[in-house]
Design a protein around this motif. Structure first.
Motif, PDB file in Angstrom:
ATOM      1  N   UNK A   1      11.257   0.508  -8.491  1.00  0.00           N
ATOM      2  CA  UNK A   1      11.177   1.894  -8.036  1.00  0.00           C
ATOM      3  C   UNK A   1      11.501   2.873  -9.169  1.00  0.00           C
ATOM      4  N   UNK A   2      10.791   3.968  -9.176  1.00  0.00           N
ATOM      5  CA  UNK A   2      11.052   5.063 -10.105  1.00  0.00           C
ATOM      6  C   UNK A   2      11.796   6.143  -9.322  1.00  0.00           C
ATOM      7  N   UNK A   3      13.127   6.150  -9.441  1.00  0.00           N
ATOM      8  CA  UNK A   3      13.940   7.080  -8.659  1.00  0.00           C
ATOM      9  C   UNK A   3      13.859   8.491  -9.242  1.00  0.00           C
ATOM     10  N   UNK A   4      13.605   9.456  -8.373  1.00  0.00           N
ATOM     11  CA  UNK A   4      13.522  10.866  -8.760  1.00  0.00           C
ATOM     12  C   UNK A   4      14.549  11.629  -7.920  1.00  0.00           C
ATOM     13  N   UNK A   5      15.535  12.282  -8.542  1.00  0.00           N
ATOM     14  CA  UNK A   5      16.557  12.978  -7.755  1.00  0.00           C
ATOM     15  C   UNK A   5      15.960  14.134  -6.956  1.00  0.00           C
TER      16      UNK A   5
ATOM     17  N   UNK B   1       0.790  -1.237   0.000  1.00  0.00           N
ATOM     18  CA  UNK B   1       0.000   0.000   0.000  1.00  0.00           C
ATOM     19  C   UNK B   1       0.820   1.284   0.000  1.00  0.00           C
ATOM     20  N   UNK B   2       2.121   1.203  -0.161  1.00  0.00           N
ATOM     21  CA  UNK B   2       2.952   2.404  -0.189  1.00  0.00           C
ATOM     22  C   UNK B   2       2.812   3.077  -1.555  1.00  0.00           C
ATOM     23  N   UNK B   3       2.516   4.384  -1.544  1.00  0.00           N
ATOM     24  CA  UNK B   3       2.342   5.123  -2.797  1.00  0.00           C
ATOM     25  C   UNK B   3       3.576   5.909  -3.218  1.00  0.00           C
ATOM     26  N   UNK B   4       4.406   6.315  -2.271  1.00  0.00           N
ATOM     27  CA  UNK B   4       5.628   7.058  -2.595  1.00  0.00           C
ATOM     28  C   UNK B   4       6.546   7.012  -1.381  1.00  0.00           C
TER      29      UNK B   4
ATOM     30  N   UNK C   1       3.425  -2.342  -9.763  1.00  0.00           N
ATOM     31  CA  UNK C   1       3.779  -1.055 -10.369  1.00  0.00           C
ATOM     32  C   UNK C   1       4.920  -0.399  -9.597  1.00  0.00           C
ATOM     33  N   UNK C   2       5.772   0.308 -10.310  1.00  0.00           N
ATOM     34  CA  UNK C   2       6.913   0.970  -9.673  1.00  0.00           C
ATOM     35  C   UNK C   2       6.433   2.078  -8.734  1.00  0.00           C
ATOM     36  N   UNK C   3       7.106   2.182  -7.602  1.00  0.00           N
ATOM     37  CA  UNK C   3       6.814   3.215  -6.613  1.00  0.00           C
ATOM     38  C   UNK C   3       7.803   4.366  -6.800  1.00  0.00           C
ATOM     39  N   UNK C   4       7.335   5.617  -6.847  1.00  0.00           N
ATOM     40  CA  UNK C   4       8.276   6.737  -6.905  1.00  0.00           C
ATOM     41  C   UNK C   4       9.116   6.821  -5.632  1.00  0.00           C
TER      42      UNK C   4
ATOM     43  N   UNK D   1       8.820  -6.897  -6.418  1.00  0.00           N
ATOM     44  CA  UNK D   1       9.261  -7.651  -7.593  1.00  0.00           C
ATOM     45  C   UNK D   1       8.751  -9.091  -7.599  1.00  0.00           C
ATOM     46  N   UNK D   2       8.712  -9.727  -6.429  1.00  0.00           N
ATOM     47  CA  UNK D   2       8.428 -11.161  -6.365  1.00  0.00           C
ATOM     48  C   UNK D   2       7.124 -11.481  -5.647  1.00  0.00           C
ATOM     49  N   UNK D   3       6.238 -10.515  -5.561  1.00  0.00           N
ATOM     50  CA  UNK D   3       4.929 -10.742  -4.949  1.00  0.00           C
ATOM     51  C   UNK D   3       4.189 -11.886  -5.639  1.00  0.00           C
ATOM     52  N   UNK D   4       3.363 -12.658  -4.896  1.00  0.00           N
ATOM     53  CA  UNK D   4       2.512 -13.667  -5.542  1.00  0.00           C
ATOM     54  C   UNK D   4       1.583 -13.082  -6.598  1.00  0.00           C
TER      55      UNK D   4
END
Length: 250
Positions: free
Chosen positions: A114-118, A51-54, A84-87, A76-79
Motif C-alpha cells: 500500500x502507498x499510504x497518503x495522509x 480490482x481495488x484501485x484506491x 502494484x501498490x494500492x493508494x 503481497x502473496x498472490x499467485x
C-alpha cells in the motif's frame, strides 16, 4: 457512478453484514471507503479480488480498517506475484498502526502493498472522483467523505456525533450514508455516535435526496432506528443499509 454497500454493521460484524465498507465505481475505477473486519470476503461478491484501485480509511478503529491486513496478504502473496501498490488515504498514523495490527515489524510494514497518503481536510482527485474530506466529531482522528462524479455525489459520515461539518460536507448530495449507531433514548454519550433521529436531522439540514442509515450495531433493533429517523424532520427517502444494496447514480 455506482455505490454498493459491502458492509454496514457497526462496531463489529453482524450476522447479515461485515463491518463498514462501501464501494464506489465510475469509469472502471473502484474506490473503497473503509475496509472493516469481514468486508474483504463480501467484497468478492461484487468485484475481483485484485480490482481495488484506491482505499480511503475514515479512521483507525478496527471496524473500519482491520481487513486492510488481510488485503495485504492478497496484494503481497498472490499467485501472480506481488501486485502494484494500492493508494490508501488514511490518518497519518495508519502505516504504524496497521503494521502493529498485522503483527509485523514497522519496516517495511504494509507499505510493500500500500502507498499510504495522509488525510487532511480538503479536496483531492482520486481516479475519476473528486473526494472532499472533513473532520468528524469522534474521539479519534476521523474523516467524513464526499465523493463526486458526473454531477452526482455520495456523502459518508464515518463515525461521528453531531457535526456541522457533516452537514456542510453532505450539502445537496444524492445519498448520505449516515451512521445511526444509537437508539434515540436518554443516556447516550455525546461526541461519539448518532441515533436515527439525529441522522435524519443532519440529512434534512444538508437537503440530501436519500438518507441511508448505516453503522447499525447488531445488538440494537434496526427497525427501531428506522422509526427514530422518521422523527428527524427529513422528507426524503430513508433506507436502512443492507450488505449488497446498490445505488446507481446518473
Amino acid at each position: 457512478m455506482k455505490l454498493t454497500i459491502i458492509g454496514c454493521s457497526g462496531s463489529f460484524p453482524g450476522p447479515d453484514s461485515p463491518a463498514s465498507c462501501y464501494l464506489l465505481e465510475a469509469e472502471g475505477f473502484r474506490l473503497l471507503l473503509d475496509l472493516g473486519n469481514g468486508a474483504l470476503g463480501a467484497l468478492q461478491r461484487h468485484i475481483g479480488l485484485y480490482d481495488v484501485d484506491a482505499i480511503c480509511l475514515s479512521h483507525l478503529h478496527a471496524d473500519h480498517c482491520l481487513d486492510l491486513c488481510s488485503y495485504h496478504v492478497v496484494r503481497t502473496y498472490s499467485p501472480r506475484g506481488p501486485l502494484a501498490r494500492v493508494p490508501v488515504y488514511a490518518p497519518a498514523d495508519a502505516p504504524r498502526r496497521m503494521a502493529a495490527a498485522y503483527g509485523m515489524p514497522d519496516e517495511p510494514g504494509l507499505e510493500t502493498a500500500f502507498d499510504f497518503v495522509p488525510l487532511r481536510p480538503g479536496v483531492r482527485e482520486i481516479g475519476p472522483f473528486q473526494v472532499s474530506t472533513a473532520l468528524m466529531n469522534h474521539p479519534v482522528e476521523t474523516y467524513g467523505f464526499r465523493v463526486a462524479h458526473g454531477g452526482h455525489a455520495v456523502a459518508y459520515s464515518a463515525d461521528t456525533g453531531e457535526s456541522d461539518g457533516l452537514v456542510e460536507l453532505a450539502a445537496g448530495a444524492d445519498v448520505l450514508l449516515c451512521e445511526a449507531s444509537f437508539l434515540d433514548q436518554p443516556g447516550a454519550p455525546g461526541g461519539l455516535h448518532l441515533n436515527g433521529r439525529q441522522a435524519a436531522e443532519h440529512a434534512a439540514r444538508a437537503q440530501v435526496d436519500t438518507l441511508v442509515l448505516t453503522h447499525l450495531v447488531p445488538w440494537f433493533d434496526h427497525a427501531r432506528i428506522a422509526e427514530d429517523a422518521t422523527r428527524g424532520g427529513f422528507d426524503g427517502k430513508i433506507d436502512l443499509a443492507r450488505s449488497g444494496a446498490a445505488y446507481p447514480l446518473g
